[in-house]
Design a protein around this motif. Structure first.
Motif, mmCIF file in Angstrom:
data_model
loop_
_atom_site.group_PDB
_atom_site.id
_atom_site.type_symbol
_atom_site.label_atom_id
_atom_site.label_comp_id
_atom_site.label_asym_id
_atom_site.label_seq_id
_atom_site.Cartn_x
_atom_site.Cartn_y
_atom_site.Cartn_z
ATOM 1 N N ALA A 1 -2.045 15.827 -0.250
ATOM 2 C CA ALA A 1 -2.949 14.693 -0.430
ATOM 3 C C ALA A 1 -2.307 13.698 -1.391
ATOM 4 N N PHE A 2 -2.145 12.462 -0.932
ATOM 5 C CA PHE A 2 -1.704 11.359 -1.785
ATOM 6 C C PHE A 2 -2.955 10.543 -2.070
ATOM 7 N N ILE A 3 -3.454 10.618 -3.296
ATOM 8 C CA ILE A 3 -4.750 10.036 -3.628
ATOM 9 C C ILE A 3 -4.528 8.795 -4.473
ATOM 10 N N GLU A 4 -5.298 7.744 -4.178
ATOM 11 C CA GLU A 4 -5.171 6.509 -4.942
ATOM 12 C C GLU A 4 -6.065 6.577 -6.177
ATOM 13 N N GLU B 1 0.805 -1.233 0.000
ATOM 14 C CA GLU B 1 0.000 0.000 0.000
ATOM 15 C C GLU B 1 0.827 1.267 0.000
ATOM 16 N N GLY B 2 2.115 1.173 -0.434
ATOM 17 C CA GLY B 2 2.889 2.397 -0.277
ATOM 18 C C GLY B 2 3.960 2.703 -1.298
ATOM 19 N N GLY C 1 -4.211 0.525 -5.832
ATOM 20 C CA GLY C 1 -3.598 -0.493 -4.981
ATOM 21 C C GLY C 1 -2.408 0.008 -4.188
ATOM 22 N N GLU C 2 -1.876 1.182 -4.586
ATOM 23 C CA GLU C 2 -0.672 1.669 -3.899
ATOM 24 C C GLU C 2 -0.942 2.804 -2.935
ATOM 25 N N GLY C 3 -2.200 2.956 -2.486
ATOM 26 C CA GLY C 3 -2.418 4.164 -1.691
ATOM 27 C C GLY C 3 -3.428 4.112 -0.576
ATOM 28 N N GLY C 4 -4.153 3.040 -0.368
ATOM 29 C CA GLY C 4 -5.127 3.037 0.737
ATOM 30 C C GLY C 4 -6.174 4.118 0.614
ATOM 31 N N GLY C 5 -6.490 4.541 -0.622
ATOM 32 C CA GLY C 5 -7.512 5.569 -0.811
ATOM 33 C C GLY C 5 -6.930 6.961 -0.728
ATOM 34 N N LEU C 6 -6.489 7.342 0.454
ATOM 35 C CA LEU C 6 -6.026 8.715 0.658
ATOM 36 C C LEU C 6 -5.106 8.766 1.871
ATOM 37 N N TYR C 7 -3.944 9.344 1.680
ATOM 38 C CA TYR C 7 -3.090 9.706 2.809
ATOM 39 C C TYR C 7 -3.006 11.231 2.819
ATOM 40 N N LEU C 8 -2.963 11.813 3.993
ATOM 41 C CA LEU C 8 -2.795 13.256 4.106
ATOM 42 C C LEU C 8 -1.557 13.572 4.937
ATOM 43 N N ALA C 9 -0.938 14.695 4.626
ATOM 44 C CA ALA C 9 0.129 15.235 5.482
ATOM 45 C C ALA C 9 -0.156 16.717 5.658
#
Lengths: 333, 333
Positions: B95-98, A136-137, B135-143
């Motif tokens: 925002a890291f968006i999948e 996932e990363g 598949g590489e992002g879990g939907g959304l990561y934020l920082a």
């Protein structure tokens, strides 16, 4: 720290995370403001004109000729401050690490990141690490936020006047092609290095000229995207001369082979300046006297009689450069 | 914007990305400092005592009872400034968006994020979006990175004295259990809401007392981790009384069923303060007069005669709280 690979426990707030932060991040990034046991860092700025910017990085592969995601993060964020006329001072760093990442690779990247920050004179004063499950990363994503102080007059697209010259500080497209070749997806090999570098010195040199209107680093979307943004913001057209555009032969060759347009390729160590035409030659001369600006060139001008971005081709034709739609090279920064 | 789901083209620097930023991010986050066409935002601060902090967010699921990753990002980052004694002013957002994420879900999250920022009086002045492959992002990561100005005396773990009281502002563990239940991994259901909230008002109230030494929000690793960090930094032991610790019955029930220790569960709207014992009752009274502090409690004290963190249990025993090793609840924030 005994482990060789990142586990979920490296993200849980407990002992493994503390050791990862102390033994890897803090060891390389050490500076007086960085206190890994505090919730926030105290910083001091010598001016009230503060600029703030942020960037995320998802480049694949994480390491490529001429740099890695760590140096890219520092250059990307400090360059955004530099082109805005600021001197970068402090950075925050977020690392999203994939479970299973080799700790030696993470350390190489953070070491490069720290060295790059030191070269530019910017301090990483706060950070956060998160670990996501395997798959996932993409290994590692970084996010960096920078603050700096304005050094000189405020730059803005809205200052741009018809007739202004457009200058680029060096050959375009090296970063995009270097990263693409590092993926080995096309079975091509080459010795093209990313151009990733600090543009701070070039920006400071240009900013001494009152006729400097605006600067931007042509990253995602390349020179063409900078020009379509200028057109969109000002309403003026942009006229470029293809034969003035500096492009290295190997970059042009790969573009010819694979059908990439170098105008849309990302650079990570170049800057585009819009300058009063009366001062353009002086800015060009200044830039050419810098090591990173030896191949700087005036590539076009702002044309109030146009309503688009036009490139005059080497064979005498004209080509309209449209806003980018599909993505020729994803995950380039 | 016509699309219903995120594609890689939303991250390429071109038209799709511009429309996503203009139509979704900028529309909700609009403020005078936010200029989505600029490389950096100009900000002004009314003090030279500047604090800077940053946080990444990978919570799963992205939406849960009592909040979502957007409100969590704002609360997490502004709370880190608040417990440091600062008033949060400006934020950056990554925002890291999948690829494939539903745009309606992204919009719900950014809308909540914007509303939460407005409630706290903090402005998101710069941002960046990146799109990673499906598949590489879990939907959304934020920082999010926040800067603020110090309001009062500098807080530090190094100010802590033997005999100081330890106060928590409300019931612990709600966030951890609410997110865990939202995963539906255990077939359990409950009406437990995340405690995610701003602790700014509570921090400002406590900061008026000269005897306030230090504050921290017990997120990853919970109250136990705050206490082991205090012990590690000061060399003093910490003695806690289990019966004083506020825990809601449903949270305790889930912990009993699944074997979680509430001392290690993440809170996202609580604050732990270390206060001169002579002022502890006054701080407690102040907190209890706030809506979010009604169940505040003095839960222990700093004990120079101890060399660990000890909890006196309700049945009269003593238990040593060790630094967290394995991760009971990954992806909680």
């Amino acid at each position: 720290m005994q482990d060789t690979h990142i586990s979920l426990a490296h993200g849980n707030g407990g002992r493994y995370m503390r050791e990862l932060i102390e033994d890897l991040f803090a060891r390389h990034l050490a500076n007086p403001e960085l206190d890994v046991t505090a919730d926030a860092a105290q910083v001091t700025l010598d001016s009230d004109n503060i600029l703030m910017t942020t960037d995320g990085f998802i480049v694949q592969p994480l390491e490529f000729p001429g740099g890695n995601i760590g140096s890219l993060a520092i250059h990307g964020t400090t360059n955004d401050l530099a082109v805005s006329g600021a001197i970068p001072k402090y950075l925050s760093l977020n690392a999203f690490i994939e479970e299973g990442m080799e700790i030696a690779a993470l350390e190489r990247i953070i070491k490069t990141l720290a060295e790059t920050a030191a070269e530019i004179g910017v301090k990483v004063v706060c950070g956060d690490t998160k670990v996501v499950q395997r798959g996932e990363g993409g290994g590692l994503y970084l996010a960096t936020t920078g603050i700096g102080t304005l050094n000189g007059h405020v730059l803005s697209m809205h200052n741009i006047q018809p007739g202004d010259s457009i200058i680029v500080s060096g050959p375009v497209g090296d970063h995009g092609i270097a990263v693409m070749l590092a993926r080995e997806a096309f079975g091509l090999r080459g010795d093209i290095q990313s151009d990733a570098a600090s543009v701070l010195e070039l920006c400071l040199a240009a900013h001494k000229f009152p006729g400097l209107r605006f600067m931007r680093d042509p990253t995602r979307g390349g020179i063409a995207t900078v020009c379509t943004e200028l057109h969109r913001a000002t309403g003026y057209g942009i006229r470029l001369q293809q034969q003035q555009l500096p492009i290295r032969d190997p970059v042009q060759s790969v573009c010819d082979m694979l059908g990439y347009d170098p105008m849309y390729l990302a650079c990570e160590g170049r800057v585009v300046a819009v300058v009063d035409a009366n001062e353009a030659e002086q800015v060009l001369e200044q830039w050419r006297s810098h090591e990173d600006g030896q191949q700087a060139a005036i590539i076009g001008h702002v044309d109030a009689g146009l309503n688009c971005v036009v490139m005059e081709t080497e064979i005498g034709g004209e080509r309209i450069l449209e806003e980018l739609e599909d993505d020729p090279l994803p995950r380039i920064c």
